[in-house]
Design a protein around this motif. Sequence first.
Motif, mmCIF file in Angstrom:
data_model
loop_
_atom_site.group_PDB
_atom_site.id
_atom_site.type_symbol
_atom_site.label_atom_id
_atom_site.label_comp_id
_atom_site.label_asym_id
_atom_site.label_seq_id
_atom_site.Cartn_x
_atom_site.Cartn_y
_atom_site.Cartn_z
ATOM 1 N N ILE A 1 0.847 -1.208 0.000
ATOM 2 C CA ILE A 1 0.000 0.000 0.000
ATOM 3 C C ILE A 1 0.880 1.255 0.000
ATOM 4 O O ILE A 1 0.597 2.217 -0.719
ATOM 5 C CB ILE A 1 -0.951 -0.020 1.223
ATOM 6 N N ARG A 2 1.962 1.228 0.798
ATOM 7 C CA ARG A 2 2.845 2.395 0.874
ATOM 8 C C ARG A 2 3.498 2.680 -0.481
ATOM 9 O O ARG A 2 3.562 3.817 -0.937
ATOM 10 C CB ARG A 2 3.922 2.149 1.950
ATOM 11 N N GLU A 3 3.939 1.627 -1.142
ATOM 12 C CA GLU A 3 4.703 1.820 -2.379
ATOM 13 C C GLU A 3 3.851 1.902 -3.649
ATOM 14 O O GLU A 3 4.246 2.531 -4.624
ATOM 15 C CB GLU A 3 5.723 0.681 -2.541
ATOM 16 N N HIS A 4 2.698 1.230 -3.622
ATOM 17 C CA HIS A 4 1.912 1.150 -4.867
ATOM 18 C C HIS A 4 0.448 1.533 -4.692
ATOM 19 O O HIS A 4 -0.321 1.402 -5.643
ATOM 20 C CB HIS A 4 1.951 -0.287 -5.415
ATOM 21 N N GLY A 5 0.060 1.962 -3.516
ATOM 22 C CA GLY A 5 -1.366 2.131 -3.229
ATOM 23 C C GLY A 5 -1.983 3.419 -3.716
ATOM 24 O O GLY A 5 -3.147 3.686 -3.409
ATOM 25 N N ASP A 6 -1.272 4.216 -4.481
ATOM 26 C CA ASP A 6 -1.856 5.464 -4.984
ATOM 27 C C ASP A 6 -2.830 5.164 -6.129
ATOM 28 O O ASP A 6 -2.733 4.121 -6.793
ATOM 29 C CB ASP A 6 -0.733 6.396 -5.463
ATOM 30 N N ALA A 7 -3.727 6.108 -6.366
ATOM 31 C CA ALA A 7 -4.794 5.881 -7.350
ATOM 32 C C ALA A 7 -4.235 5.642 -8.752
ATOM 33 O O ALA A 7 -4.768 4.812 -9.508
ATOM 34 C CB ALA A 7 -5.737 7.081 -7.352
ATOM 35 N N ALA A 8 -3.153 6.346 -9.078
ATOM 36 C CA ALA A 8 -2.601 6.201 -10.436
ATOM 37 C C ALA A 8 -2.073 4.789 -10.675
ATOM 38 O O ALA A 8 -2.316 4.179 -11.729
ATOM 39 C CB ALA A 8 -1.473 7.219 -10.644
ATOM 40 N N THR A 9 -1.345 4.258 -9.689
ATOM 41 C CA THR A 9 -0.789 2.904 -9.855
ATOM 42 C C THR A 9 -1.907 1.865 -9.878
ATOM 43 O O THR A 9 -1.863 0.920 -10.678
ATOM 44 C CB THR A 9 0.208 2.589 -8.709
ATOM 45 N N ILE A 10 -2.889 2.058 -9.013
ATOM 46 C CA ILE A 10 -4.017 1.106 -9.015
ATOM 47 C C ILE A 10 -4.721 1.137 -10.369
ATOM 48 O O ILE A 10 -5.053 0.091 -10.943
ATOM 49 C CB ILE A 10 -5.001 1.422 -7.859
ATOM 50 N N GLY A 11 -4.914 2.355 -10.899
ATOM 51 C CA GLY A 11 -5.545 2.486 -12.218
ATOM 52 C C GLY A 11 -4.740 1.780 -13.299
ATOM 53 O O GLY A 11 -5.292 1.068 -14.146
ATOM 54 N N LEU B 1 -9.283 -11.186 8.373
ATOM 55 C CA LEU B 1 -9.907 -12.089 7.405
ATOM 56 C C LEU B 1 -9.663 -11.677 5.955
ATOM 57 O O LEU B 1 -9.322 -12.509 5.119
ATOM 58 C CB LEU B 1 -11.418 -12.184 7.668
ATOM 59 N N ARG B 2 -9.836 -10.383 5.685
ATOM 60 C CA ARG B 2 -9.823 -9.952 4.277
ATOM 61 C C ARG B 2 -8.637 -9.039 4.008
ATOM 62 O O ARG B 2 -8.250 -8.242 4.867
ATOM 63 C CB ARG B 2 -11.121 -9.217 3.954
ATOM 64 N N ILE B 3 -8.080 -9.156 2.816
ATOM 65 C CA ILE B 3 -6.935 -8.316 2.462
ATOM 66 C C ILE B 3 -7.407 -6.874 2.258
ATOM 67 O O ILE B 3 -8.576 -6.634 1.958
ATOM 68 C CB ILE B 3 -6.224 -8.834 1.176
ATOM 69 N N PRO B 4 -6.501 -5.890 2.419
ATOM 70 C CA PRO B 4 -6.908 -4.496 2.215
ATOM 71 C C PRO B 4 -7.395 -4.257 0.780
ATOM 72 O O PRO B 4 -6.960 -4.920 -0.161
ATOM 73 C CB PRO B 4 -5.613 -3.714 2.483
ATOM 74 N N LYS B 5 -8.308 -3.277 0.660
ATOM 75 C CA LYS B 5 -8.945 -2.980 -0.628
ATOM 76 C C LYS B 5 -7.913 -2.644 -1.718
ATOM 77 O O LYS B 5 -8.016 -3.123 -2.853
ATOM 78 C CB LYS B 5 -9.902 -1.803 -0.430
ATOM 79 N N GLN B 6 -6.900 -1.824 -1.341
ATOM 80 C CA GLN B 6 -5.899 -1.439 -2.356
ATOM 81 C C GLN B 6 -5.153 -2.659 -2.880
ATOM 82 O O GLN B 6 -4.843 -2.760 -4.069
ATOM 83 C CB GLN B 6 -4.869 -0.457 -1.778
ATOM 84 N N VAL B 7 -4.851 -3.601 -1.977
ATOM 85 C CA VAL B 7 -4.114 -4.807 -2.380
ATOM 86 C C VAL B 7 -4.995 -5.675 -3.282
ATOM 87 O O VAL B 7 -4.523 -6.247 -4.268
ATOM 88 C CB VAL B 7 -3.638 -5.599 -1.134
ATOM 89 N N GLU B 8 -6.276 -5.734 -2.953
ATOM 90 C CA GLU B 8 -7.193 -6.518 -3.788
ATOM 91 C C GLU B 8 -7.265 -5.924 -5.201
ATOM 92 O O GLU B 8 -7.307 -6.659 -6.191
ATOM 93 C CB GLU B 8 -8.580 -6.552 -3.145
ATOM 94 N N LEU B 9 -7.279 -4.595 -5.291
ATOM 95 C CA LEU B 9 -7.360 -3.958 -6.604
ATOM 96 C C LEU B 9 -6.058 -4.108 -7.392
ATOM 97 O O LEU B 9 -6.075 -4.362 -8.602
ATOM 98 C CB LEU B 9 -7.693 -2.467 -6.432
#
Lengths: 72, 451
Positions: free
Chosen positions: A56-66, B416-424
Amino acid sequence: MSTTGIENWAVDLKDVGAIYPFQGAEVLFLIVGVVLWLGWHVLQIRAEKREYEEIIREHGDAATIGRALDGE
Amino acid sequence: MEGNLNAVTTVFTEFYYWATIPLMFFIHIGFCMYEVGASRRRNHMHTLMKNTMLIPLVTITFFFFGWWLYWAMPNGPWITGGLELETAAANTAWSETMGPNAGDRITGVFWAAFLLFSWTAASIVSGSVIERINSGAFWILAVVIGSVAWIIDAAWGWHYGGWMVQVLGYHDAYASGVIHAIAGGFALGILFVLGPRLGKFAKDGTPRDINPHNPWMVCLGLFFIYAGFWGFYVACNVPLIGPDGIGGQITGDTWTATTIYLTPTTLGAITVNFLMSLSGGLLVGYLVSGGNGFWTYSGGLAGIITASAGNDLYHPIQAMIIAGAGTYIAYKMHHWVERKYKIDDAVGAVAVHGYAGFAGLVICGFVLWGHPSSPYEGYATINPLGQFVGAIIMFFVLGFIPGWVVAKILAAAGMLRIPKQVELLGLDFPTNEQESAAAAEVRATEKEAAA
């Protein structure tokens, strides 16, 4: 002296039972095994939590997720 | 092991159970293939590791305490008697018969055959929760189903002295309930707490297809499960025993193979019925799904699972028809539950194992009504009510409720569930990024070399 209790095979096999080393310490083996098992869970759960925090720290920004979703 | 006949019988039995174990490995290979095939690229390796690591965890816990539960708890305890401590003593983790022992050739292979069933129970659950469950949470759940819940149900309903056999006339020769219904129920209990994958349902509740990345691999995985199922069926039998060994009401000197209940059957019977129930399931699975590969293969599996409770006794054509009926029920129930309760069972495991297993138990009660459940005197005969109560115990009492409760505890602990960002992003995102970067670097170097 033998760790298995078997000194030689000049025996009638019907009289032979356990042949593993250090017989009599089975409860100790079990305690060690259970500690290792529970310890594994603790270490694994901690490691997995750290792994997610790092992702999340390294890749969790909206741009990377997109970008990740576009690449799927 | 005195006398040649005794020696041959013992070594044959030892080898018989041993041979079932590598065969049952194919079940696990199949589960891994179809789970990974059903997942999206961003989750492949985590999906594979989630299933793989249940192997060591269920194995060691089944050694530590699971095997003891089977031998200690056939009476409930306190339903038809107390804990069977004397019998169970030879099956504790500290018993001399659990290690290399020249005086005992059977305990080890018998333990291992049961263990492979434990893996199967946990692996059934694994597929339904892919792409959003925390691996650590799943592995705790795997130990609960693989080394506790299923083996208690086996003591109750899959043991020659089990209280469900004695009181209910419960009959489940090839584990429609004791493996499949319980695992399906357990998975459903988790799914209620875990929730669906992101994007699975539209805002109006309509389910969307999250297609497998590789349908071909999913189908081959199911094919491997069929292959492993041969070992599963054979391991459910006692290969060779005489009336003296059974000690029940059977007279004469004729030796036989028996079910786990020590009721006579033959390998020939279960071989034909396995194939006929597979065929019934495939035929109906193809028709009901319009020729969909995944549901046709799943239909074959659901067919076997439905007929398994009574496949020691069914006529082959009965096995085929029962299998077809169970497959139809499983397919329809899957889609109804998905829409009604917004349950995202990623591989249809609750349907194929849970609903088909439940249906198989109930059908068995009617088709085998009045047949003795045991060679021993005083046991209830097989009957519809006993089988229905047995199905409820398997699916809900020992399956759904423990799955739901443990999942709730894990959810409350935030595990139980992985964080939303990781799932995406996908569980494999960092690894995939590294691999892409490494490949790009190699390509750039190759282009330089070519220039």
